[in-house]
Design a protein around this motif. Structure first.
Motif, mmCIF file in Angstrom:
data_model
loop_
_atom_site.group_PDB
_atom_site.id
_atom_site.type_symbol
_atom_site.label_atom_id
_atom_site.label_comp_id
_atom_site.label_asym_id
_atom_site.label_seq_id
_atom_site.Cartn_x
_atom_site.Cartn_y
_atom_site.Cartn_z
ATOM 1 N N THR A 1 4.724 -7.559 1.675
ATOM 2 C CA THR A 1 5.827 -6.970 0.911
ATOM 3 C C THR A 1 5.612 -5.477 0.754
ATOM 4 O OG1 THR A 1 5.904 -9.048 -0.340
ATOM 5 C CG2 THR A 1 7.208 -7.208 -1.176
ATOM 6 N N ALA A 2 4.393 -5.085 0.412
ATOM 7 C CA ALA A 2 4.081 -3.664 0.226
ATOM 8 C C ALA A 2 4.379 -2.870 1.489
ATOM 9 C CB ALA A 2 2.611 -3.503 -0.168
ATOM 10 N N ALA A 3 3.994 -3.404 2.646
ATOM 11 C CA ALA A 3 4.231 -2.705 3.911
ATOM 12 C C ALA A 3 5.723 -2.591 4.205
ATOM 13 C CB ALA A 3 3.519 -3.433 5.049
ATOM 14 N N ARG B 1 -9.264 0.231 0.517
ATOM 15 C CA ARG B 1 -9.239 1.577 1.078
ATOM 16 C C ARG B 1 -7.813 2.008 1.384
ATOM 17 N NH1 ARG B 1 -14.150 1.190 5.574
ATOM 18 N NH2 ARG B 1 -15.877 0.946 4.071
ATOM 19 N N LEU B 2 -7.612 3.320 1.376
ATOM 20 C CA LEU B 2 -6.326 3.872 1.776
ATOM 21 C C LEU B 2 -6.226 3.797 3.297
ATOM 22 C CD1 LEU B 2 -3.799 5.306 0.646
ATOM 23 C CD2 LEU B 2 -4.984 7.472 1.052
ATOM 24 N N VAL B 3 -5.172 3.167 3.798
ATOM 25 C CA VAL B 3 -5.000 2.999 5.236
ATOM 26 C C VAL B 3 -3.818 3.850 5.686
ATOM 27 C CG1 VAL B 3 -4.640 1.348 7.106
ATOM 28 C CG2 VAL B 3 -5.890 0.650 5.061
ATOM 29 N N HIS B 4 -4.072 4.776 6.592
ATOM 30 C CA HIS B 4 -3.034 5.710 7.022
ATOM 31 C C HIS B 4 -2.342 5.274 8.315
ATOM 32 C CE1 HIS B 4 -4.135 8.772 4.047
ATOM 33 N NE2 HIS B 4 -5.401 8.513 4.339
ATOM 34 N N ALA B 5 -3.110 5.015 9.346
ATOM 35 C CA ALA B 5 -2.555 4.755 10.677
ATOM 36 C C ALA B 5 -1.785 3.444 10.708
ATOM 37 C CB ALA B 5 -3.683 4.723 11.712
ATOM 38 N N THR B 6 -0.637 3.477 11.366
ATOM 39 C CA THR B 6 0.217 2.290 11.463
ATOM 40 C C THR B 6 -0.521 1.112 12.093
ATOM 41 O OG1 THR B 6 2.165 3.711 11.676
ATOM 42 C CG2 THR B 6 2.411 1.427 12.348
ATOM 43 N N GLU B 7 -1.300 1.378 13.131
ATOM 44 C CA GLU B 7 -2.043 0.307 13.799
ATOM 45 C C GLU B 7 -3.069 -0.314 12.853
ATOM 46 O OE1 GLU B 7 -3.134 -2.402 16.596
ATOM 47 O OE2 GLU B 7 -1.417 -1.036 16.660
ATOM 48 N N GLN B 8 -3.671 0.507 11.999
ATOM 49 C CA GLN B 8 -4.647 -0.021 11.049
ATOM 50 C C GLN B 8 -3.977 -0.873 9.968
ATOM 51 O OE1 GLN B 8 -6.548 3.687 9.868
ATOM 52 N NE2 GLN B 8 -8.311 3.254 11.171
ATOM 53 N N ILE B 9 -2.788 -0.461 9.540
ATOM 54 C CA ILE B 9 -2.031 -1.271 8.580
ATOM 55 C C ILE B 9 -1.687 -2.617 9.213
ATOM 56 C CG2 ILE B 9 0.127 -1.471 7.279
ATOM 57 C CD1 ILE B 9 0.091 1.561 6.935
ATOM 58 N N LYS B 10 -1.276 -2.580 10.457
ATOM 59 C CA LYS B 10 -0.965 -3.806 11.200
ATOM 60 C C LYS B 10 -2.160 -4.752 11.213
ATOM 61 C CE LYS B 10 -0.084 -5.179 16.014
ATOM 62 N NZ LYS B 10 0.208 -4.647 17.378
ATOM 63 N N GLN B 11 -3.335 -4.236 11.536
ATOM 64 C CA GLN B 11 -4.543 -5.062 11.580
ATOM 65 C C GLN B 11 -4.893 -5.593 10.189
ATOM 66 O OE1 GLN B 11 -6.215 -5.970 14.471
ATOM 67 N NE2 GLN B 11 -4.434 -4.995 15.412
ATOM 68 N N ASP B 12 -4.701 -4.779 9.178
ATOM 69 C CA ASP B 12 -4.980 -5.195 7.808
ATOM 70 C C ASP B 12 -4.096 -6.369 7.413
ATOM 71 O OD1 ASP B 12 -6.315 -4.437 5.125
ATOM 72 O OD2 ASP B 12 -4.200 -4.534 4.600
ATOM 73 N N LEU B 13 -2.829 -6.308 7.788
ATOM 74 C CA LEU B 13 -1.880 -7.369 7.460
ATOM 75 C C LEU B 13 -2.208 -8.658 8.204
ATOM 76 C CD1 LEU B 13 1.401 -5.268 7.600
ATOM 77 C CD2 LEU B 13 0.382 -6.248 5.542
ATOM 78 N N ILE B 14 -2.433 -8.546 9.494
ATOM 79 C CA ILE B 14 -2.688 -9.726 10.321
ATOM 80 C C ILE B 14 -3.879 -10.518 9.818
ATOM 81 C CG2 ILE B 14 -3.498 -10.472 12.593
ATOM 82 C CD1 ILE B 14 -1.775 -8.217 13.799
ATOM 83 N N PHE B 15 -4.957 -9.813 9.507
ATOM 84 C CA PHE B 15 -6.208 -10.495 9.206
ATOM 85 C C PHE B 15 -6.474 -10.700 7.722
ATOM 86 C CE2 PHE B 15 -6.810 -8.855 13.524
ATOM 87 C CZ PHE B 15 -7.171 -10.033 14.164
ATOM 88 N N ASN B 16 -5.530 -10.317 6.858
ATOM 89 C CA ASN B 16 -5.827 -10.510 5.434
ATOM 90 C C ASN B 16 -5.844 -11.989 5.048
ATOM 91 O OD1 ASN B 16 -3.127 -11.231 4.960
ATOM 92 N ND2 ASN B 16 -2.765 -9.633 3.450
ATOM 93 N N MET B 17 -5.248 -12.860 5.865
ATOM 94 C CA MET B 17 -5.283 -14.290 5.547
ATOM 95 C C MET B 17 -6.679 -14.899 5.717
ATOM 96 S SD MET B 17 -3.798 -16.551 8.704
ATOM 97 C CE MET B 17 -2.150 -15.900 8.845
ATOM 98 N N CYS B 18 -7.537 -14.254 6.531
ATOM 99 C CA CYS B 18 -8.858 -14.829 6.792
ATOM 100 C C CYS B 18 -9.997 -13.935 6.301
ATOM 101 C CB CYS B 18 -9.023 -15.151 8.281
ATOM 102 S SG CYS B 18 -8.912 -13.727 9.380
ATOM 103 N N ARG B 19 -9.679 -12.932 5.489
ATOM 104 C CA ARG B 19 -10.695 -12.044 4.933
ATOM 105 C C ARG B 19 -10.656 -12.071 3.413
ATOM 106 N NH1 ARG B 19 -9.423 -6.956 9.027
ATOM 107 N NH2 ARG B 19 -10.457 -7.845 10.866
ATOM 108 N N THR B 20 -11.811 -11.849 2.808
ATOM 109 C CA THR B 20 -11.896 -11.841 1.347
ATOM 110 C C THR B 20 -11.047 -10.717 0.766
ATOM 111 O OG1 THR B 20 -14.145 -12.703 1.465
ATOM 112 C CG2 THR B 20 -13.486 -11.687 -0.612
ATOM 113 N N ILE B 21 -10.326 -11.028 -0.299
ATOM 114 C CA ILE B 21 -9.526 -10.035 -1.016
ATOM 115 C C ILE B 21 -10.379 -9.413 -2.122
ATOM 116 C CG2 ILE B 21 -7.543 -9.686 -2.534
ATOM 117 C CD1 ILE B 21 -6.702 -10.205 0.320
ATOM 118 N N ASP B 22 -10.418 -8.092 -2.175
ATOM 119 C CA ASP B 22 -11.149 -7.407 -3.240
ATOM 120 C C ASP B 22 -10.151 -6.636 -4.108
ATOM 121 O OD1 ASP B 22 -12.916 -6.155 -4.893
ATOM 122 O OD2 ASP B 22 -14.136 -5.255 -3.322
#
Length: 310
Positions: A91-93, A228-249
């Protein structure tokens, strides 16, 4: 001084959450667009039977968060930062314009389907409270070594750690935790989010996002996973894709926002769970939710913060 809009994850859903959206022309506008995009009436998604589905829950959360933000944006106020817990990050993205409303909707639908199909029953998430992270890690490690399939999922606050995995394994952790004076609460989540059990499903999202048009974020995007602050679009994409299988802090995410000067946090619909968690960090400033605060008060608070920032 800065502002941040945040979006909750699964567990915040409630029956009729789309029917209860505020009176505003944009509500019908986006619900109609969503129904066209998904080729079904989205107002059926917030009913009790439908909310047994992970896909329906995630779609409702996305729609409620996006539409409540659109209403605020329509009043000519906007945040400096956006962040979301789990599905809330999608939603944030979308609010930040990383992808279109419709593209986000279709991706969220697929995400929910993948998670639900992989674990239709026997799995979930449990919050462990009244203890600290090191203790929960010890208990989880002990059970994992015996039966496997239990993991640390969310670091929501110093004394609120969420575990994820099979019902059997989580029950063993809960038994140990309660014997040590901790409190356990089963969450309204039917899949084992934020652990390696969803690695394969995350990989399937990689291919789904290959042809999605992505754009630079209009607002600063804080990752609820890495804090962390994520700037690059590709990095935001990776953050979104893999947040389902990574620990949320989430605890660190809120702390980082505070350290970056955020003094007003507004939680998009539905609920106010993230509002409660942020109060432990925000010793100054304001922490508000769309759910429990008048819309005009939210707009005034945003405008006042903008004046202070100038």
């Amino acid at each position: 001084m800065s502002t941040m809009w945040v979006y909750p994850g699964q567990g915040a859903q409630k029956v009729n959450m789309l029917h209860d959206l505020p009176e505003h022309p944009l509500v019908r506008h986006y619900l109609e667009r969503a129904s066209v995009a998904l080729q079904r009436d989205v107002l059926t998604l917030d009913q009790p039977e439908a909310l047994a589905s992970t896909e329906a829950v995630q779609l409702c959360l996305y729609l409620a968060g996006y539409i409540s933000s659109a209403i605020l944006l329509d009043a000519a106020v906007q945040p400096d930062y956006v962040a979301g817990l789990s599905i809330g990050a999608w939603t944030a993205a979308a609010v930040a314009g990383v992808y279109s409303f419709e593209d986000g909707l279709k991706l969220v639908s697929l995400r929910g389907q993948l998670m639900q199909k992989a674990y239709p029953f026997g799995y979930g998430m449990t919050a462990i409270m009244n203890t600290d992270k090191s203790q929960v890690i010890t208990w989880v490690t002990e059970v994992y070594q015996k039966v496997g399939k239990v993991y640390i999922a969310n670091l929501n606050a110093a004394n609120q750690i969420v575990i994820s995995g099979s019902e059997q394994a989580m029950a063993q952790v809960v038994e140990i935790a309660k014997n040590q004076g901790a409190i356990a609460k089963k969450l309204n989540v039917s899949v084992p989010s934020h652990c390696e059990l969803l690695d394969e499903q995350a990989q399937q999202l990689v291919q789904a996002m290959e042809n999605i048009a992505l754009h630079p974020a209009k607002f600063k995007y804080l990752s609820g996973t890495s804090a962390r602050l994520v700037h690059a679009t590709e990095q935001i994409k990776q953050d979104l894709i893999f947040n389902m299988c990574r620990t949320i802090d989430w605890e660190s995410t809120v702390q980082v926002a505070w350290e970056r000067g955020v003094r007003l946090q507004i939680e998009g619909l539905p609920g106010s769970v993230l509002t409660g968690l942020a109060r432990k960090v925000f010793k100054e400033g304001s922490v508000l939710s769309f759910q429990t605060t008048r819309r005009d008060s939210l707009i005034v608070a945003m405008r006042q913060q903008a004046i202070i920032a100038d």
